[in-house]
Design an enzyme around this catalytic site. Structure first.
Site, PDB file in Angstrom:
ATOM      1  N   ARG A 274       0.834  -1.204   0.000  1.00  0.00           N
ATOM      2  CA  ARG A 274       0.000   0.000   0.000  1.00  0.00           C
ATOM      3  C   ARG A 274       0.868   1.252   0.000  1.00  0.00           C
ATOM      4  O   ARG A 274       0.569   2.228  -0.697  1.00  0.00           O
ATOM      5  CB  ARG A 274      -0.930  -0.003   1.218  1.00  0.00           C
TER       6      ARG A 274
ATOM      7  N   CYS B 264      -1.105   6.358   8.797  1.00  0.00           N
ATOM      8  CA  CYS B 264      -1.510   5.090   8.186  1.00  0.00           C
ATOM      9  C   CYS B 264      -2.586   5.436   7.167  1.00  0.00           C
ATOM     10  O   CYS B 264      -2.493   6.464   6.497  1.00  0.00           O
ATOM     11  CB  CYS B 264      -2.002   4.104   9.244  1.00  0.00           C
TER      12      CYS B 264
END
Length: 280
Positions: free
Chosen positions: A178, A236
Site C-alpha cells: 500500500r 496510516c
C-alpha cells in the site's frame, strides 16, 4: 500501573479488581458490525465494548479522513458511563494484533489517562491460554465514573500543519504494498505522502505479540536514523493502525512522537496535495 502492555497471565490474576476496566475493541473494516457480534459471542469477563466508528471516531466529513477524532465530550461520557475514574487501570484488546486496541490506548492517553495498556496478543492469546470468557451479555458498571478529560494538545498534527514547511519525519504504518502504491483496497488513490518512510505495524510483532522492548528500541532507533522521537509523526490509512507504531515506540522507551490523525485518507481529499509511489 500498566501503561503500555499487559500479558494474559497478569490480567487473569487481576480479574475482578474494582479499580480496573476492560474494553473490547474488536472491529472489522469490511463489516462494521462484526466486532460487536464477536463481543456478544464471547468476551473477557467484565469487558465493555468500544466501537471504532461509533465510539473511537466521529462521523466522516467532506474534508476528513475515514476515522476523525471522536467528539471529546461524547467519548468521555461513554467512558464515564462504563465506570471510568481518574485512577482506574484500563485494559484494551482486539483480535487484530493490537491495531484497533492501539487506537483506544492512544485516545485515552490523549484524554489524559495514563493507566491504560493493550493486552499483548489480544483475544487470540487469551483463548490460547484457556482463560475465562463471558457470553451474550453487555456489562453494566456498579456506578457512574467521574472521569474528566485533560487533553494533551501536542499529541497530534493536522493536515494543515503537514502541508506547510515542517521539521517532522512521517512514518507510515501501512503494508509495503500500500505504501508503494501497488495495492490500495480501501482508499480511492494509492501511494504515500512524499518524504514519508514505511514502518509496517507488523514489524512490531513476533508470533502475534509485541517484540521485546530491547528489540523494538534497536529497530526503531535504526529507523529513526538519529532523529529524536519528538520529530516523528505517525500515519496510516486513517489514523488507526498508526497508533500501533506509537505504542511500539512507547514500549521501546522512545516517547514524544505524534499522530497524523487524518492520515492518507484525509491527505488525498485535496487533489492538489502531492503523492508519491514506489520506494522513498
Amino acid at each position: 500501573m500498566y501503561k503500555t502492555l499487559i500479558n494474559t497471565q497478569s490480567l487473569v490474576a487481576r480479574l475482578g479488581q474494582k479499580d480496573q476496566i476492560i474494553f473490547d475493541c474488536r472491529f472489522n473494516l469490511a463489516d462494521p458490525s462484526a466486532g460487536e457480534c464477536a463481543y456478544q459471542a464471547g468476551h473477557l469477563p467484565g469487558a465493555f465494548y468500544l466501537h471504532l466508528d461509533a465510539d473511537l471516531s466521529s462521523p466522516i466529513q467532506a474534508n476528513t479522513g475515514r476515522h476523525p477524532l471522536p467528539v471529546v465530550e461524547k467519548l468521555v461520557n461513554k467512558l464515564a458511563a462504563c465506570g471510568l475514574n481518574r485512577n482506574t487501570q484500563v485494559i484494551v484488546y482486539d483480535d487484530n494484533s493490537g491495531a484497533f486496541a492501539g487506537r483506544a490506548w492512544w485516545l485515552l492517553r490523549w484524554l489524559g489517562h495514563e493507566a491504560v495498556a493493550v493486552l499483548d496478543g489480544g483475544f487470540s492469546a487469551w483463548l490460547a491460554a484457556g482463560a475465562p470468557l463471558e457470553q451474550n451479555q453487555a456489562n453494566k458498571p456498579e456506578q457512574m465514573g467521574n472521569f474528566k478529560a485533560h487533553i494533551q494538545p501536542d499529541y497530534f498534527l493536522t493536515t494543515e500543519a503537514l502541508s506547510q514547511s515542517h521539521p517532522y519525519q512521517l512514518l507510515d504504518a501501512r503494508s509495503p504494498e500500500r505504501f508503494r502504491g501497488e495495492l490500495e483496497p480501501i482508499d480511492p488513490m494509492a501511494g504515500h505522502i512524499p518524504g514519508a518512510l514505511n514502518r509496517p505495524l507488523t514489524d512490531n510483532l513476533s508470533n502475534g505479540q509485541f517484540k521485546s522492548a530491547e528489540t523494538l528500541k534497536q529497530e526503531w532507533e535504526a529507523k529513526l536514523a538519529g532523529k529524536s522521537a519528538n520529530e516523528i509523526v505517525h500515519m496510516c490509512g486513517s489514523g488507526v493502525s498508526a497508533c500501533h507504531n506509537l505504542l511500539a515506540m512507547e514500549i521501546a522507551g522512545l516517547s514524544g512522537s505524534r499522530l497524523y490523525v487524518g492520515s492518507w485518507s484525509e491527505w488525498i481529499r485535496d487533489p492538489k496535495r502531492p503523492i508519491a509511489t514506489g520506494e522513498p
